[in-house]
Design a protein around this motif. Structure first.
Motif, PDB file in Angstrom:
ATOM      1  N   LEU A   1       8.838  17.221   3.594  1.00 48.19           N
ATOM      2  CA  LEU A   1       7.862  17.304   4.681  1.00 48.19           C
ATOM      3  C   LEU A   1       6.449  17.048   4.169  1.00 48.19           C
ATOM      4  CD1 LEU A   1       9.165  20.418   6.658  1.00 48.19           C
ATOM      5  CD2 LEU A   1       9.039  18.074   7.527  1.00 48.19           C
ATOM      6  N   LEU A   2       6.119  17.626   3.020  1.00 46.57           N
ATOM      7  CA  LEU A   2       4.783  17.447   2.449  1.00 46.57           C
ATOM      8  C   LEU A   2       4.540  15.998   2.073  1.00 46.57           C
ATOM      9  CD1 LEU A   2       2.120  18.610   1.432  1.00 46.57           C
ATOM     10  CD2 LEU A   2       3.264  19.233  -0.704  1.00 46.57           C
TER      11      LEU A   2
ATOM     12  N   LYS B   1      11.905  20.187   9.413  1.00 51.66           N
ATOM     13  CA  LYS B   1      11.239  21.435   9.772  1.00 51.66           C
ATOM     14  C   LYS B   1      12.249  22.428  10.327  1.00 51.66           C
ATOM     15  CE  LYS B   1       7.400  23.346  12.443  1.00 51.66           C
ATOM     16  NZ  LYS B   1       6.280  23.043  13.378  1.00 51.66           N
ATOM     17  N   MET B   2      13.157  21.932  11.172  1.00 51.52           N
ATOM     18  CA  MET B   2      14.190  22.807  11.721  1.00 51.52           C
ATOM     19  C   MET B   2      15.143  23.271  10.616  1.00 51.52           C
ATOM     20  SD  MET B   2      13.295  23.049  14.799  1.00 51.52           S
ATOM     21  CE  MET B   2      14.660  24.086  15.239  1.00 51.52           C
ATOM     22  N   LYS B   3      15.445  22.367   9.690  1.00 50.84           N
ATOM     23  CA  LYS B   3      16.301  22.747   8.567  1.00 50.84           C
ATOM     24  C   LYS B   3      15.640  23.845   7.741  1.00 50.84           C
ATOM     25  CE  LYS B   3      19.698  19.710   8.933  1.00 50.84           C
ATOM     26  NZ  LYS B   3      21.121  20.076   9.010  1.00 50.84           N
ATOM     27  N   SER B   4      14.351  23.671   7.471  1.00 57.98           N
ATOM     28  CA  SER B   4      13.621  24.658   6.678  1.00 57.98           C
ATOM     29  C   SER B   4      13.613  26.016   7.368  1.00 57.98           C
ATOM     30  CB  SER B   4      12.191  24.170   6.438  1.00 57.98           C
ATOM     31  OG  SER B   4      11.438  25.122   5.724  1.00 57.98           O
ATOM     32  N   LEU B   5      13.382  26.019   8.676  1.00 57.38           N
ATOM     33  CA  LEU B   5      13.373  27.277   9.425  1.00 57.38           C
ATOM     34  C   LEU B   5      14.761  27.917   9.452  1.00 57.38           C
ATOM     35  CD1 LEU B   5      11.077  26.290  12.432  1.00 57.38           C
ATOM     36  CD2 LEU B   5      10.517  27.858  10.565  1.00 57.38           C
TER      37      LEU B   5
ATOM     38  N   TYR C   1       0.830  -1.205   0.000  1.00 54.84           N
ATOM     39  CA  TYR C   1       0.000   0.000   0.000  1.00 54.84           C
ATOM     40  C   TYR C   1       0.866   1.258   0.000  1.00 54.84           C
ATOM     41  CZ  TYR C   1      -2.960   3.568   2.245  1.00 54.84           C
ATOM     42  OH  TYR C   1      -3.606   4.726   2.576  1.00 54.84           O
ATOM     43  N   ILE C   2       1.896   1.295   0.844  1.00 55.93           N
ATOM     44  CA  ILE C   2       2.795   2.454   0.901  1.00 55.93           C
ATOM     45  C   ILE C   2       3.502   2.641  -0.435  1.00 55.93           C
ATOM     46  CG2 ILE C   2       4.869   3.389   2.001  1.00 55.93           C
ATOM     47  CD1 ILE C   2       4.038   1.986   4.565  1.00 55.93           C
ATOM     48  N   GLY C   3       3.876   1.522  -1.064  1.00 53.62           N
ATOM     49  CA  GLY C   3       4.549   1.605  -2.355  1.00 53.62           C
ATOM     50  C   GLY C   3       3.707   2.302  -3.406  1.00 53.62           C
ATOM     51  N   TYR C   4       2.399   2.003  -3.447  1.00 47.61           N
ATOM     52  CA  TYR C   4       1.526   2.635  -4.425  1.00 47.61           C
ATOM     53  C   TYR C   4       1.296   4.105  -4.113  1.00 47.61           C
ATOM     54  CZ  TYR C   4       0.562  -1.757  -6.690  1.00 47.61           C
ATOM     55  OH  TYR C   4       0.698  -2.920  -7.393  1.00 47.61           O
ATOM     56  N   VAL C   5       1.207   4.436  -2.831  1.00 52.04           N
ATOM     57  CA  VAL C   5       1.033   5.850  -2.466  1.00 52.04           C
ATOM     58  C   VAL C   5       2.251   6.659  -2.886  1.00 52.04           C
ATOM     59  CG1 VAL C   5       0.715   7.454  -0.556  1.00 52.04           C
ATOM     60  CG2 VAL C   5      -0.506   5.279  -0.544  1.00 52.04           C
ATOM     61  N   LYS C   6       3.443   6.131  -2.629  1.00 52.62           N
ATOM     62  CA  LYS C   6       4.673   6.834  -2.997  1.00 52.62           C
ATOM     63  C   LYS C   6       4.786   7.021  -4.503  1.00 52.62           C
ATOM     64  CE  LYS C   6       7.671   5.423   0.850  1.00 52.62           C
ATOM     65  NZ  LYS C   6       8.881   4.642   1.219  1.00 52.62           N
ATOM     66  N   GLU C   7       4.350   6.023  -5.240  1.00 50.79           N
ATOM     67  CA  GLU C   7       4.578   6.028  -6.682  1.00 50.79           C
ATOM     68  C   GLU C   7       3.552   6.837  -7.459  1.00 50.79           C
ATOM     69  OE1 GLU C   7       6.659   5.154 -10.131  1.00 50.79           O
ATOM     70  OE2 GLU C   7       7.202   4.770  -8.033  1.00 50.79           O
ATOM     71  N   PHE C   8       2.274   6.756  -7.047  1.00 52.75           N
ATOM     72  CA  PHE C   8       1.229   7.269  -7.928  1.00 52.75           C
ATOM     73  C   PHE C   8       0.356   8.377  -7.341  1.00 52.75           C
ATOM     74  CE2 PHE C   8       1.771   2.743  -9.251  1.00 52.75           C
ATOM     75  CZ  PHE C   8       2.325   3.000 -10.494  1.00 52.75           C
ATOM     76  N   HIS C   9       0.476   8.664  -6.043  1.00 59.51           N
ATOM     77  CA  HIS C   9      -0.434   9.658  -5.470  1.00 59.51           C
ATOM     78  C   HIS C   9      -0.189  11.035  -6.093  1.00 59.51           C
ATOM     79  CE1 HIS C   9      -2.579  12.122  -2.546  1.00 59.51           C
ATOM     80  NE2 HIS C   9      -3.156  11.009  -2.112  1.00 59.51           N
ATOM     81  N   PRO C  10      -1.244  11.724  -6.552  1.00 54.02           N
ATOM     82  CA  PRO C  10      -1.065  13.015  -7.241  1.00 54.02           C
ATOM     83  C   PRO C  10      -0.405  14.085  -6.386  1.00 54.02           C
ATOM     84  CG  PRO C  10      -3.293  12.167  -7.592  1.00 54.02           C
ATOM     85  CD  PRO C  10      -2.656  11.298  -6.560  1.00 54.02           C
ATOM     86  N   ILE C  11      -0.733  14.119  -5.089  1.00 55.40           N
ATOM     87  CA  ILE C  11      -0.151  15.154  -4.228  1.00 55.40           C
ATOM     88  C   ILE C  11       1.345  14.906  -4.039  1.00 55.40           C
ATOM     89  CG2 ILE C  11      -0.317  16.314  -2.006  1.00 55.40           C
ATOM     90  CD1 ILE C  11      -2.731  16.683  -3.783  1.00 55.40           C
ATOM     91  N   VAL C  12       1.741  13.632  -4.011  1.00 57.24           N
ATOM     92  CA  VAL C  12       3.167  13.317  -3.925  1.00 57.24           C
ATOM     93  C   VAL C  12       3.874  13.822  -5.179  1.00 57.24           C
ATOM     94  CG1 VAL C  12       4.866  11.466  -3.795  1.00 57.24           C
ATOM     95  CG2 VAL C  12       2.779  11.327  -2.427  1.00 57.24           C
ATOM     96  N   LYS C  13       3.247  13.614  -6.324  1.00 59.66           N
ATOM     97  CA  LYS C  13       3.819  14.127  -7.574  1.00 59.66           C
ATOM     98  C   LYS C  13       3.855  15.658  -7.562  1.00 59.66           C
ATOM     99  CE  LYS C  13       2.188  10.247 -10.400  1.00 59.66           C
ATOM    100  NZ  LYS C  13       1.329   9.845 -11.531  1.00 59.66           N
ATOM    101  N   GLN C  14       2.790  16.253  -7.047  1.00 58.95           N
ATOM    102  CA  GLN C  14       2.717  17.712  -6.992  1.00 58.95           C
ATOM    103  C   GLN C  14       3.810  18.283  -6.095  1.00 58.95           C
ATOM    104  OE1 GLN C  14      -0.783  19.273  -5.092  1.00 58.95           O
ATOM    105  NE2 GLN C  14      -0.682  21.207  -6.185  1.00 58.95           N
ATOM    106  N   ALA C  15       4.125  17.561  -5.019  1.00 56.16           N
ATOM    107  CA  ALA C  15       5.145  18.045  -4.086  1.00 56.16           C
ATOM    108  C   ALA C  15       6.499  18.168  -4.768  1.00 56.16           C
ATOM    109  CB  ALA C  15       5.241  17.103  -2.881  1.00 56.16           C
TER     110      ALA C  15
ATOM    111  N   GLN D   1      17.077  25.020  -1.175  1.00 53.98           N
ATOM    112  CA  GLN D   1      17.260  24.067  -0.082  1.00 53.98           C
ATOM    113  C   GLN D   1      16.007  23.994   0.793  1.00 53.98           C
ATOM    114  OE1 GLN D   1      20.947  26.067   1.237  1.00 53.98           O
ATOM    115  NE2 GLN D   1      21.992  24.121   0.947  1.00 53.98           N
ATOM    116  N   GLN D   2      15.425  25.151   1.056  1.00 57.19           N
ATOM    117  CA  GLN D   2      14.201  25.180   1.860  1.00 57.19           C
ATOM    118  C   GLN D   2      13.057  24.488   1.120  1.00 57.19           C
ATOM    119  OE1 GLN D   2      12.892  29.134   2.821  1.00 57.19           O
ATOM    120  NE2 GLN D   2      11.281  28.462   4.194  1.00 57.19           N
ATOM    121  N   ALA D   3      12.982  24.690  -0.191  1.00 54.59           N
ATOM    122  CA  ALA D   3      11.927  24.053  -0.980  1.00 54.59           C
ATOM    123  C   ALA D   3      12.070  22.535  -0.967  1.00 54.59           C
ATOM    124  CB  ALA D   3      11.960  24.576  -2.414  1.00 54.59           C
ATOM    125  N   ASN D   4      13.312  22.046  -1.042  1.00 55.66           N
ATOM    126  CA  ASN D   4      13.530  20.603  -0.978  1.00 55.66           C
ATOM    127  C   ASN D   4      13.087  20.039   0.368  1.00 55.66           C
ATOM    128  OD1 ASN D   4      14.602  20.409  -3.559  1.00 55.66           O
ATOM    129  ND2 ASN D   4      16.677  20.850  -2.872  1.00 55.66           N
ATOM    130  N   ALA D   5      13.381  20.771   1.448  1.00 52.75           N
ATOM    131  CA  ALA D   5      12.958  20.329   2.779  1.00 52.75           C
ATOM    132  C   ALA D   5      11.430  20.333   2.888  1.00 52.75           C
ATOM    133  CB  ALA D   5      13.574  21.226   3.851  1.00 52.75           C
TER     134      ALA D   5
END
Length: 471
Positions: free
Chosen positions: A157-158, A288-292, A28-42, A149-153
């Protein structure tokens, strides 16, 4: 039907259990990582950062400019002016420049007179105060790098937030599945008990009130099961929100798709949680600390820029001049064009206000960093305590379930022998059901704590840990 066929064609490792198809947590986690639209959007967040960085670097691109101006009237050439310039900006407030100028005409401004073959020049311009160590161009590029760098963090997180929500939804699905099975088991018990009581009543061994009580208990179990089925269906539909195929095609789960009832035993393996991974947990490494911290560094760049704006603007320019291109390498200080520009605001009210605002923003981010560090520290402690406590509660409740099962069976034997009562059986069974549901709920809390630990681990930036740069 096409979607269902496609689903089973890509679901390569489905485990069969009876007539049900088991969807494990790891699959289940594998499919979420691979195909979820929000993951792609991130992933677009980091792409945006790279584009902004490219834009900021453009401020340091070499530039070529050509100015050509000509006027001719009644067969008279008033002027014909050509001025080409090649500039190379550098990191500090220094700019190298080369130019070629050729002007002809009757009505030229005297200062525009140059040799017939034109005039070559090579020189440099320097900002001696404001703009030397920090300027808008430098600040924009530094902030763009930090933004990347902040965007990657933020992107990680997203994605981890989505994975956490997906995992918790799976655990809720599993909990409701086990709750439904629990009510289904006790409905079978109520059905068998009702049949036994009816036969005993027909034989004259039991009063009619026992059949009434058995029937009431049977209907109550039916009602409980229907409620549990509704909750289970809702959780399954919620789970389906996280399952997608390629081309953003949503996936619908068939009725025979069920969660893995062995998830509790395999949760650490499915989530890749082990002591080595847990040991590296460090609040300072949290994304989160890295981003801040990246945001704070960007604000520090802004503060240095605002402080630099308090300095007077002093621009010095020197250009070596020669009519021959091959003489550019041999400087003759007697042939030159130079200048000095000085600009000093008297009150600096705008600059001083901008500097104060920059300092306030830094104070604000310091407060946010302190609060976030404390919050993450407490969250890590809470997760540890929840895992330990819910694990102990599960063991206690497991023993209680076994004890209540013994009590129910003992009451049933006494009832068959004519010494017990149906009321006491039902009462004992109600306590057994409550305890089993508490056990299911406690196991669910334990799994959710594991999900929180999984999220905390994934939110660690291990690059600095590997380089041993974090104090």
């Amino acid at each position: 039907m096409k979607k269902l066929f496609l689903f089973f064609s890509i679901l390569l490792s489905v485990n069969l259990s009876g007539q049900n198809n088991v969807l494990s947590l790891s699959e289940y986690i594998g499919y979420v990582k691979e195909f979820h639209p929000i993951v792609k959007q991130a992933r677009l967040v980091s792409t945006e950062g790279e584009i902004k960085l490219l834009k900021a670097r453009g401020a340091f691109d070499p530039k070529i400019s050509v100015d050509y101006d000509r006027k001719k009237f009644k067969k008279t050439e008033y002027y014909d002016k050509l001025n080409t310039t090649f500039k190379i900006p550098t990191w500090y407030g220094v700019e190298f420049k080369a130019n070629y100028e050729k002007n002809t005409g009757i009505f030229l401004n005297p200062e525009a007179n140059v040799p017939d073959q034109g005039l070559y020049g090579a020189g440099i311009s320097v900002s001696l105060a404001k703009g030397l160590l920090m300027n808008d161009r430098m600040a924009t590029l530094k902030q763009a790098k930090l933004y990347t760098q902040q965007a990657n963090a933020k992107q990680r997180l997203l994605v981890n937030d989505i994975l956490y929500d997906a995992i918790v939804t799976y655990f809720e699905w599993l909990k409701n599945f086990e709750t439904q099975n629990t009510y289904d088991d006790f409905l079978k018990n109520a059905t068998n008990r009702l049949e036994i009581v009816k036969k005993s009543f027909d034989a004259g061994d039991k009063p009619a009130v026992d059949t009434l009580e058995a029937n009431i208990n049977f209907k109550s179990r039916q009602l409980d099961l229907e409620k549990a089925k509704l909750v289970y269906i809702k959780s399954k539909l919620k789970l389906a929100n996280f399952l997608w195929l390629e081309n953003n095609l949503p996936l619908e789960l068939e009725d025979n798709i069920v969660p893995d009832i062995k998830t509790l035993d395999n949760v650490d393996t499915s989530l890749n949680i082990n002591n080595d991974v847990v040991s590296i947990l460090n609040v300072n490494n949290h994304l989160k600390m890295k981003s801040l911290n990246y945001k704070k560094e960007s604000l520090l760049v802004n503060k240095r820029l605002k402080f630099n704006n308090l300095l007077p603007r002093i621009d010095l320019e020197y250009n070596f001049l020669t009519p021959k291109f091959n003489e550019l390498a041999n400087f003759d200080t007697s042939n030159y064009k130079g200048g000095l520009n000085v600009y000093i605001p008297l009150f600096l009210r705008k600059e001083r206000a901008e500097l104060k605002l920059a300092k306030l923003k830094l104070q604000d981010i310091d407060f946010v960093i302190s609060a976030s560090r404390m919050d993450l520290n407490n969250k890590m402690r809470t997760i540890d305590n929840e895992i330990a406590s819910t694990n102990r509660q599960s063991k206690i409740l497991t023993n209680l379930v076994v004890d209540y099962q013994k009590l129910v069976k003992a009451e049933e034997r006494m009832f068959i022998l004519g010494e017990g009562s149906l009321f006491r059986i039902n009462y004992r069974e109600v306590k057994l059901i409550e305890t089993r549901l508490k056990l299911i709920d406690t196991k669910n809390k334990f799994l959710k704590s594991k999900a929180s630990l999984y999220q905390m681990i994934n939110n660690q930036d291990q690059s600095d840990e590997k380089n041993k740069t974090i104090q």
